[in-house]
Design an enzyme around this catalytic site. Sequence first.
Site, PDB file in Angstrom:
ATOM      1  N   GLU A   1     -34.118  22.018  18.534  1.00  0.00           N
ATOM      2  CA  GLU A   1     -33.396  20.961  19.231  1.00  0.00           C
ATOM      3  C   GLU A   1     -32.248  21.537  20.057  1.00  0.00           C
ATOM      4  O   GLU A   1     -31.288  22.066  19.513  1.00  0.00           O
ATOM      5  CB  GLU A   1     -32.835  19.954  18.219  1.00  0.00           C
ATOM      6  CG  GLU A   1     -32.099  18.787  18.836  1.00  0.00           C
ATOM      7  CD  GLU A   1     -31.564  17.820  17.788  1.00  0.00           C
ATOM      8  OE1 GLU A   1     -30.639  17.056  18.111  1.00  0.00           O
ATOM      9  OE2 GLU A   1     -32.070  17.849  16.658  1.00  0.00           O
TER      10      GLU A   1
ATOM     11  N   LYS B   1     -25.467  40.587  12.395  1.00  0.00           N
ATOM     12  CA  LYS B   1     -26.015  41.538  11.428  1.00  0.00           C
ATOM     13  C   LYS B   1     -27.499  41.275  11.157  1.00  0.00           C
ATOM     14  O   LYS B   1     -28.061  41.821  10.220  1.00  0.00           O
ATOM     15  CB  LYS B   1     -25.223  41.461  10.120  1.00  0.00           C
ATOM     16  CG  LYS B   1     -23.757  41.864  10.283  1.00  0.00           C
ATOM     17  CD  LYS B   1     -22.997  41.809   8.962  1.00  0.00           C
ATOM     18  CE  LYS B   1     -21.546  42.226   9.166  1.00  0.00           C
ATOM     19  NZ  LYS B   1     -20.766  42.196   7.899  1.00  0.00           N
TER      20      LYS B   1
ATOM     21  N   GLN C   1     -22.014  37.339  11.018  1.00  0.00           N
ATOM     22  CA  GLN C   1     -22.764  37.248  12.267  1.00  0.00           C
ATOM     23  C   GLN C   1     -22.994  38.627  12.875  1.00  0.00           C
ATOM     24  O   GLN C   1     -22.316  39.592  12.549  1.00  0.00           O
ATOM     25  CB  GLN C   1     -22.014  36.344  13.256  1.00  0.00           C
ATOM     26  CG  GLN C   1     -21.985  34.881  12.832  1.00  0.00           C
ATOM     27  CD  GLN C   1     -21.181  33.997  13.778  1.00  0.00           C
ATOM     28  OE1 GLN C   1     -20.628  34.474  14.775  1.00  0.00           O
ATOM     29  NE2 GLN C   1     -21.094  32.710  13.467  1.00  0.00           N
TER      30      GLN C   1
ATOM     31  N   LEU D   1     -26.580  28.012  11.339  1.00  0.00           N
ATOM     32  CA  LEU D   1     -25.255  28.630  11.344  1.00  0.00           C
ATOM     33  C   LEU D   1     -25.230  29.809  10.387  1.00  0.00           C
ATOM     34  O   LEU D   1     -25.584  29.679   9.214  1.00  0.00           O
ATOM     35  CB  LEU D   1     -24.187  27.620  10.926  1.00  0.00           C
ATOM     36  CG  LEU D   1     -22.764  28.169  10.750  1.00  0.00           C
ATOM     37  CD1 LEU D   1     -22.208  28.651  12.094  1.00  0.00           C
ATOM     38  CD2 LEU D   1     -21.838  27.124  10.142  1.00  0.00           C
TER      39      LEU D   1
END
Length: 463
Positions: free
Chosen positions: A287, A262, A260, A254
């Site tokens: 996964e 970038k 995000q 995450l």
Amino acid sequence: MGQKQQPTADPISEPKKRRRVGFSNIDDGIEANQCILIYLVSSKEEVGASNSFRISPVDLNSFFDEDGKIYGYNGLKITIWVSSISFHAFADIKFQSSSDGGKGITDLKSSLQRIFADTLVDNKDDFLQTFSTESHFVRSIISDGEILQHKTSNGHVDSNSHLGTAASDVEVVRMVIGNTAAGHLYSRLVPLALLLIDGSNPIDVDDPGWELYVLVQKKSDEQGDGQHKLLGFTAVYRFYHYPDSTRLRLSQILVLPPYQHKGYGGHLVEVLSNVAILEDVYDLTVEEPLDYFQHVRTSVDIKRLLHFAPIQEAVNSTVSYLKQGKLSKKTHVPCFNPPASAVEDVRKTLKINRKQFLQCWEVLIYLGLDPVDKYMEDFVAIISSRVKADVLGKDSGSSGKQVVEVPSDYNPEMSFAMFRSQDSEAARVWIDENQTNQEEQLQQLVDERVKEIKLIAQKVHHV
């Protein structure tokens, strides 16, 4: 004394009035997604500010009973503030009235604690205080971690951790989850993982097989007071591979929403790939990767494969054969899979597993076709052949999963590894038995795959 005369009623002309019975409205409830707003804030001044960063959770409804609704409130509005400094949260709950409309009254605190657990602070003033009292939370937690790689703001990679004043750098720190500090940090991050990672579940913080890779930005002012801002993280499990090796499996990754798009996610993947190579693990797997992450992962691996000499001859040979043309006119089109020796070379050296390399192989072929438009029809033909083989050729009742007991110092009674046989590596896709619908669905899969390949190739060319 006279009495007021009452008019006589005609029993026929004036029917007897009946009592009206009223029914209260049944409470339809309100979906959690419609009445909850969540903001990620880095200072107490941002709490309540109109320009605070709002995050979009995967699905809030899943945390509220079976139908995802909240009952018993009129005019309900819940605003939740999550600190990106200490990762505590505060919920501002407002409503006009509350009553049981037939389905009870939802316990809001209990429901929110399913998401935020102990990070949820009851008092707003206490929450605001955490921005000062826990301003160095991230720095103190990662102080005992291992700095894996340094990436300065100008894009250069440096293994040195020494920074000048007023510098801004990004680094990845590795911590073993079994460590108390690492487990404490992950526990604070669990709510964001639940809200922002589709289908995620908390990992076991008591299992030392888990490793946490934390992406932080370190800033130092003129006084030398360092601030560490957490940009993202990934949780990786290190498990046994027969007979004497280990594998790394990326389970959660995450990048916080403000950071995000970038390149930080790609940087985390690069660091993990380097760890897999330097520590000579068997391979690095992921996964159940989501589509966007798979795009990032493949883009990273393609850049490495383009400079991997042992496979270039195999790529060039495939491209040359494809350029001969007229494949799309043949009744049977071969899949053009890479030779087994190339698959093993990539696994041994770059730690890219077979399934992932097969995804990259098609992109490598596409990149080798120049001009690509001239050979596009034949390229689509081999993609179509491969997709049909994966879907129709492997549509059996077995999922291909096997469970094998493995030796372990951690809780031997619960130690096992789960893997897929090579015949079941491709994701299962349910196809309609109707011939016409089946062809349409297969063509849609082919079109989506070709589009994905083009996007990855475009991204690699622009790097």
